[in-house]
Structure formats: C-alpha cells, structure tokens
Design an enzyme around this catalytic site. Structure first.
Site: not given
Ligand code: CP
Ligand code: NVA
Length: 320
Positions: A108, A135, A138, A273, A232, A301
């Site tokens: 990440r 992402h 997701q 999400c 989101d 997930r």
């Molecule tokens: N939706 C999602 O990716 O959640 P986290 O940021 O908690 O991993």
């Molecule tokens: N758009 C959000 C998604 C979190 C899962 C972010 O990038 O923080």
C-alpha cells in the site's frame, strides 16, 4: 526494461473478462470452503506473504492476514516506519530483498509509481493494496458482494447500475477500469469544483464500449434507477490538509435516506469501502439501515483477495 517475469496485480484494466470471471468463481469457492472452517483446507501451506504498508489500514491488513493464515500460509506485516519505502531503502532494493523471503508482496503506497517499481524488480507477484491512483482489490471484492446480493454471479454486473457519489479518487478509477472490462451502467457524481475522474480511465471505459458511463456534477442527475449507491470518504489518506476546504465542496452531498430514495427503487443497496465518516458522506441512519450491505462488503475483501492470491500463486505450488 523490467527484469521481473512475475505476474502482478496492480490494476483491473490488465485483467481479461475471462480472468475476472474466474476470480469471481474462485472467490465463491474459497468463501464456501472458508465458511466450513475445515482444518484440512490449507492451500497456502508453506507459502509466505510479505506486506509493506505506507498508510494505515484495517480491512486490507486484516483480510490478508486472517485469510492467508486461515488457509495455511504465513504473513509478515511491516508498518510504515519499518521499511520507510523509498526513504530508508530504495524501492527496487526492497523489491529484491523481499522476493528472497516471500512468495508474494502486498503493498500500500502513496505514489502508484512505487508499486510499479516494486513490480518491476520483484521476482514474485506484487499486489496493489491501494495507491493514490487506484484500489483494485476493493472493487474486485465489491463485484463479489454485488453478485452475491443480487444472486447474479453468472451475469456479473450486466444489467446493473452502480452509482458512485463523492470524490473522484482512486476508487472511481478502479470502477472505471472495471467498466472497461465487463458491462454494466456506471454513474459518477463528483462536484464540478473538484478534480474530474481520471481522464485516461474514463476514456478507457468509454472506448471499450461495454458499459454505459455517465459523469454528472450532482447526485440527483445520476441516482435514478441505481441498484447500488456507493460512497467513499471525501478526503482520502494522504490528503488531510485539504479536509476543511473539501467539506465546502460537498455541502448537501451526504447520502441520507432522502438521497437514497432518489434511486426510485426500494431494492437499492448502499455500499462503502470503509472507513466511513458518518454525518459526512453518509448518514448514520443509512449506514445502519436495512439497505446498507457495508459489513458483508468488508468481509468479502478476504474471500476475493484469497482468490487473487490463489490465481497468482498457483504456478508456485500446485494448489488444490
Ligand atoms: N477499504 C479499505 O481498503 O480499508 P482499509 O483502508 O482499512 O484497509
Ligand atoms: N479513497 C480512500 C479509500 C480508503 C480505503 C483513500 O484512499 O483513503
């Protein structure tokens, strides 16, 4: 030129329709097996997963750790301060070191280029666990949740309308990429005063000609007939300094019961999400209400990600 010969999972647009279908069917099978809680089902035994995160996470971390360990594998999770990707150590060095220990790397990152560089130098599959750009885990998991809810796995999303309301961020890019690979109707409502959807992803979805894609500047213009209303956070991780400013752009954009009713269907489901900021992008009433499927969505997930790992690792070990 990239030395890596491994197959990676960085974006949905690199998947064929056939692969998306296979991943979906594998996720259904893995979910059924996982629910049996059979101690015998350990397809990942002997395999190790390395996870490097430069942003916080609940779902992504928990779903990989619980899922991979439950299916027999081992996991190491590195918090941002451990590796300091690209700061304490060059991204390409991290890739080559981790490839010596792990069978796959889950990462990440802020800048998507870091993922591409990891993938370029990694001898094992690299999986995108969220970047500022997209992402994919997701949205692939959401495909599982939607087909389960509407009992339409054979047709995937064909004939369904998904409407995203909010910030045109990494989630929208992944929705557009899915729309370029499989047919459905995708409505996107983002404020005119903020960034539009990623231009390349939008063009990809439009030129593929599979899905109907509508972009609007007010939720009311796209919500009609939606089967799924999707939200989101208004401010993504890494953009917190813009938070106050963004709140202004989203005045009146909260998905509350009145907004949800604009779909004109009582079968519409609400998805997010997560994490959610109640009172901002969604009301507490909608989050807790009968149309919300956000917690089965979070659980899925795990099952989709195990299907993706199964797909990537099956050549590494003869998986049952
Ligand atoms: N939706 C999602 O990716 O959640 P986290 O940021 O908690 O991993
Ligand atoms: N758009 C959000 C998604 C979190 C899962 C972010 O990038 O923080």
């Amino acid at each position: 030129p990239c030395p890596s010969r491994a197959t990676h999972f960085l974006a949905i647009n690199s998947l064929s329709r056939q692969t998306i279908k296979e991943l979906l069917m594998r996720a259904y099978r893995i979910k059924a097996k996982t629910k049996e809680r059979s101690a015998m089902h350990r397809p990942f035994e002997g395999l190790q997963l390395g996870m490097v995160f430069t942003k916080p996470s609940l779902r992504t971390r928990a779903s990989f750790e619980a899922g991979f360990q439950r299916l027999g594998g081992g996991v190491s999770y590195f918090v941002p301060a451990d590796i300091q990707l690209g700061k304490r150590e060059a991204v390409k060095d991290v890739a080559r070191v981790m490839s010596r220990f792990y069978d796959a790397i889950v990462a990440r990152v802020h800048d998507h280029k870091d993922l591409e560089e990891l993938a370029c130098y990694s001898g094992v599959p690299v999986i995108n666990a969220l970047s500022n750009y997209n992402h994919p885990l997701q949205i692939m998991s959401d495909l599982l949740t939607i087909t389960e809810h509407f009992r339409c796995r054979d047709n995937m999303l064909e004939g369904k309308k998904v409407v995203y309301v909010g910030d045109c961020n990494n989630m929208v890019t992944s929705w557009l990429m899915l729309a370029s690979r499989i047919p459905f109707t995708l409505g996107i409502a983002c404020p005119k005063s903020l960034d539009p959807p990623d231009a390349a992803a939008l063009q990809l979805a439009r030129t593929a000609g599979l899905s109907k894609v509508v972009v609007a500047h007010h939720p009311a213009d796209v919500l009609g007939g939606a089967d799924v209303v999707y939200a989101d956070v208004w401010t993504s991780m890494g953009f917190k300094e813009q938070e106050k400013e963004r709140l202004r752009h989203f005045q009146g954009w909260t998905i509350d019961s009145a907004m949800l009713a604009r779909t004109g269907k009582n079968t519409t489901v609400f998805m997010h999400c997560l994490p959610a900021e109640r009172g901002r992008e969604v009301s507490d009433e909608v989050m807790e209400g009968p149309q919300s499927i956000v917690f089965p969505q979070a659980e899925n997930r795990q099952h989709m990600q195990m299907a993706i790992l199964w797909h990537l690792l099956r050549g590494r070990k003869r998986l049952p």
